[in-house]
Design a protein around this motif. Sequence first.
Motif, PDB file in Angstrom:
ATOM      1  N   CYS A 493       0.877  -1.180   0.000  1.00  0.00           N
ATOM      2  CA  CYS A 493       0.000   0.000   0.000  1.00  0.00           C
ATOM      3  C   CYS A 493       0.914   1.230   0.000  1.00  0.00           C
ATOM      4  O   CYS A 493       1.484   1.589   1.033  1.00  0.00           O
ATOM      5  N   ILE A 494       1.028   1.854  -1.196  1.00  0.00           N
ATOM      6  CA  ILE A 494       2.000   2.941  -1.381  1.00  0.00           C
ATOM      7  C   ILE A 494       1.281   4.286  -1.323  1.00  0.00           C
ATOM      8  O   ILE A 494       0.254   4.498  -1.993  1.00  0.00           O
ATOM      9  N   LEU A 495       1.864   5.151  -0.531  1.00  0.00           N
ATOM     10  CA  LEU A 495       1.366   6.514  -0.424  1.00  0.00           C
ATOM     11  C   LEU A 495       2.482   7.447  -0.898  1.00  0.00           C
ATOM     12  O   LEU A 495       3.603   7.386  -0.377  1.00  0.00           O
ATOM     13  N   PHE A 496       2.168   8.325  -1.911  1.00  0.00           N
ATOM     14  CA  PHE A 496       3.191   9.166  -2.535  1.00  0.00           C
ATOM     15  C   PHE A 496       2.820  10.634  -2.369  1.00  0.00           C
ATOM     16  O   PHE A 496       1.693  11.036  -2.697  1.00  0.00           O
ATOM     17  N   ILE A 497       3.756  11.421  -1.816  1.00  0.00           N
ATOM     18  CA  ILE A 497       3.556  12.852  -1.634  1.00  0.00           C
ATOM     19  C   ILE A 497       4.630  13.577  -2.443  1.00  0.00           C
ATOM     20  O   ILE A 497       5.825  13.354  -2.241  1.00  0.00           O
ATOM     21  N   GLN A 498       4.184  14.451  -3.341  1.00  0.00           N
ATOM     22  CA  GLN A 498       5.107  15.216  -4.184  1.00  0.00           C
ATOM     23  C   GLN A 498       4.774  16.699  -4.060  1.00  0.00           C
ATOM     24  O   GLN A 498       3.593  17.088  -4.036  1.00  0.00           O
ATOM     25  N   GLY A 499       5.806  17.533  -3.984  1.00  0.00           N
ATOM     26  CA  GLY A 499       5.593  18.977  -3.845  1.00  0.00           C
ATOM     27  C   GLY A 499       6.629  19.775  -4.591  1.00  0.00           C
ATOM     28  O   GLY A 499       7.819  19.470  -4.509  1.00  0.00           O
ATOM     29  N   GLN A 500       6.173  20.821  -5.311  1.00  0.00           N
ATOM     30  CA  GLN A 500       7.080  21.732  -5.994  1.00  0.00           C
ATOM     31  C   GLN A 500       6.394  23.088  -6.130  1.00  0.00           C
ATOM     32  O   GLN A 500       5.171  23.184  -6.088  1.00  0.00           O
ATOM     33  N   VAL A 501       7.229  24.133  -6.316  1.00  0.00           N
ATOM     34  CA  VAL A 501       6.725  25.512  -6.395  1.00  0.00           C
ATOM     35  C   VAL A 501       6.875  26.006  -7.817  1.00  0.00           C
ATOM     36  O   VAL A 501       7.945  25.876  -8.426  1.00  0.00           O
ATOM     37  N   ASN A 502       5.786  26.592  -8.355  1.00  0.00           N
ATOM     38  CA  ASN A 502       5.847  27.208  -9.683  1.00  0.00           C
ATOM     39  C   ASN A 502       6.691  28.471  -9.626  1.00  0.00           C
ATOM     40  O   ASN A 502       6.430  29.370  -8.832  1.00  0.00           O
ATOM     41  N   GLU A 503       7.691  28.567 -10.522  1.00  0.00           N
ATOM     42  CA  GLU A 503       8.633  29.681 -10.459  1.00  0.00           C
ATOM     43  C   GLU A 503       7.964  31.012 -10.791  1.00  0.00           C
ATOM     44  O   GLU A 503       8.324  32.054 -10.248  1.00  0.00           O
ATOM     45  N   GLU A 504       6.998  31.027 -11.692  1.00  0.00           N
ATOM     46  CA  GLU A 504       6.370  32.289 -12.114  1.00  0.00           C
ATOM     47  C   GLU A 504       5.325  32.768 -11.126  1.00  0.00           C
ATOM     48  O   GLU A 504       5.325  33.924 -10.706  1.00  0.00           O
ATOM     49  N   SER A 505       4.412  31.880 -10.743  1.00  0.00           N
ATOM     50  CA  SER A 505       3.311  32.300  -9.873  1.00  0.00           C
ATOM     51  C   SER A 505       3.598  32.131  -8.393  1.00  0.00           C
ATOM     52  O   SER A 505       2.920  32.741  -7.558  1.00  0.00           O
ATOM     53  N   GLY A 506       4.596  31.313  -8.015  1.00  0.00           N
ATOM     54  CA  GLY A 506       4.874  31.072  -6.606  1.00  0.00           C
ATOM     55  C   GLY A 506       3.877  30.166  -5.937  1.00  0.00           C
ATOM     56  O   GLY A 506       3.832  30.090  -4.699  1.00  0.00           O
ATOM     57  N   ILE A 507       3.038  29.470  -6.702  1.00  0.00           N
ATOM     58  CA  ILE A 507       2.018  28.580  -6.140  1.00  0.00           C
ATOM     59  C   ILE A 507       2.641  27.207  -5.844  1.00  0.00           C
ATOM     60  O   ILE A 507       3.397  26.668  -6.656  1.00  0.00           O
ATOM     61  N   LEU A 508       2.283  26.665  -4.699  1.00  0.00           N
ATOM     62  CA  LEU A 508       2.744  25.330  -4.304  1.00  0.00           C
ATOM     63  C   LEU A 508       1.807  24.286  -4.888  1.00  0.00           C
ATOM     64  O   LEU A 508       0.601  24.295  -4.637  1.00  0.00           O
ATOM     65  N   LEU A 509       2.371  23.372  -5.702  1.00  0.00           N
ATOM     66  CA  LEU A 509       1.614  22.253  -6.252  1.00  0.00           C
ATOM     67  C   LEU A 509       1.913  21.030  -5.387  1.00  0.00           C
ATOM     68  O   LEU A 509       3.007  20.463  -5.420  1.00  0.00           O
TER      69      LEU A 509
END
Length: 587
Positions: A493-509
């Motif tokens: 049972c795999i749980l995957f968390i990924q996070g990165q910030v958009n360079e132009e808008s500064g929004i966290l995905l």
Amino acid sequence: MTGKKSISIKHFLRISLAVMLLFLFIISTLYYLFIYTFSRDQFESSFQTFSESIEAQLDAQFRNVEHSVTQLSYFSNMQEILFSKKPLVYLNNISGCNQLWGYLKTSLPIITDVIITSPYGHTFYSGTTGKCRYQKFAEKIIQENKNMSREPFFLTIPPEDDSNQLPQLVYCFPVYNTLLSGYISDEYALGMALIDVNTLVGLSSSEKYVGEIKAILYHNNIVYISREVSQLEMSALHKRTPGKFRIGNVEYTCHTVMLENIDMSMIDMVPTANLLQSSAQIRIIATTVLLGTCACLIFSTWLIQHYISKPINQIIADMQDIQAGIRKSLTLPNLSDLRYLAESINQTLNVLDIANRRQLEMSHTLYQTTLAQKQAQLNAYKNQINPHFLFNTLESMRSMAHHYQVPILENMLTSLSSLFRYSLRSNLVVSLKEELNHVQHYFNVMDMRSPLRYELRVDISSKALSHSLLSMILQPIVENSITHGFQRKRKPCILFIQGQVNEESGILLLKIADNGIGIPLEKIQEIEQRYSQEGEALHNDHIGLDNVLRRLHLFYGKDFRFSLRSQENHYTVITLYIPNFPSEPSR
């Protein structure tokens, strides 16, 4: 406060119409006085002025006649014809005389023909017929006037046969011999220039009056008359009396031009009643134009009043309905100016309506927030001692596990204590790194409950770790995946968390994915629908996810977005788009 007294547009237009009608009445009165009071004298004066100008024109014509016949008579070729006794002189000089006569006749059409009779039998005649008649008449004049004055004179030649014909007007002049060194007074030729009476008549007015009589008199002989006249009218012509006189029941206005040096008169008699009839058509047209102008002005004023008053009255009625709450906008009129005004008012009303609804919603939100705050304060007071007791108990259990050397239990109690402490004492806004630590503690507890069943994979950029977000966001989503997504799932049972910030808008995905049993499409639609409907009750199996989405929406407002994708028995992926700072809360 009492304002300045105002006037409606309808009353203003009516006053303007009344002033315009008064102005038109004054203009009409002045027009009547001018046309029917002063025009008669004006026409008579103009008629008199033109008649007087005839005299100057006649003088100019007769001077031109004298100049032309003198130029022809004393032409060298003509002198040879008249006063030379050589037999072939006529044939040698007649061509040049005819050429000169052709030029003179073109420049002065009042002379129809010229005949010059020589004392030596040579005669020059410009015409083609009537030469013998005019030559005999010239000889008769010479016989009757042997001692003829050297000055030219006029006379008339009576008609030959038909008594209805008019006499012929003739200009007689002597021609002296200039071939010799001096004038010989007894040796002269007689010249006669036939005058075109119609040309003289052409000098009169171009106006045609009903009953008008035009006549030319020479020595009381009527050389020309424009129509048949009665005995009384003929008598008046011979009297040549200028001014006004009456013949029977008809009053005449008579203008006479007299050339005393040749005893010639041009007479123009017009019935006084008909003198102004030539201007009747002009008066009728002017009166029609004036009345038409009045009608057009009245009609245009009525149109202006109709097309302005009607939309204004409609706007007033709509405003009354708006004040009464019957309608919310104005009817748009056809006139561009009023239409622009109505559109501006409608826009203002729309803005006010939106502002009013926002005010009501903000008041409702403030009330709910205040109520929740009071409830939270009550809960805080009620549970103030419980966290202290809970932490002391967990610490005592961890110490006992350490004393009895049970490391698994000790680690579980440490993670559980961190979970409760973070849940109760963390700030409202934390960094993504703090959230991940909290998730790790929760995952440790769940992994101890089911060893080797769950696997947590994390891929977070360094910039994303420092990105701020609302606290207690990841743990409920992870808990939702473990509780529901892996409920009937075999390991891994795999749980995957990924996070990165958009360079132009500064929004966290921030993306959280699992390989669990997935969520049915209808439940995803239900979650999205409840998210868009504020105040919807939470009664499904995904309460944690609903709470997270609502908290993010309330905190970040319209800048927060999310997407939820899932395929049954395969995976579930939720992606959160988290801005740096919260904006105005959405409605």
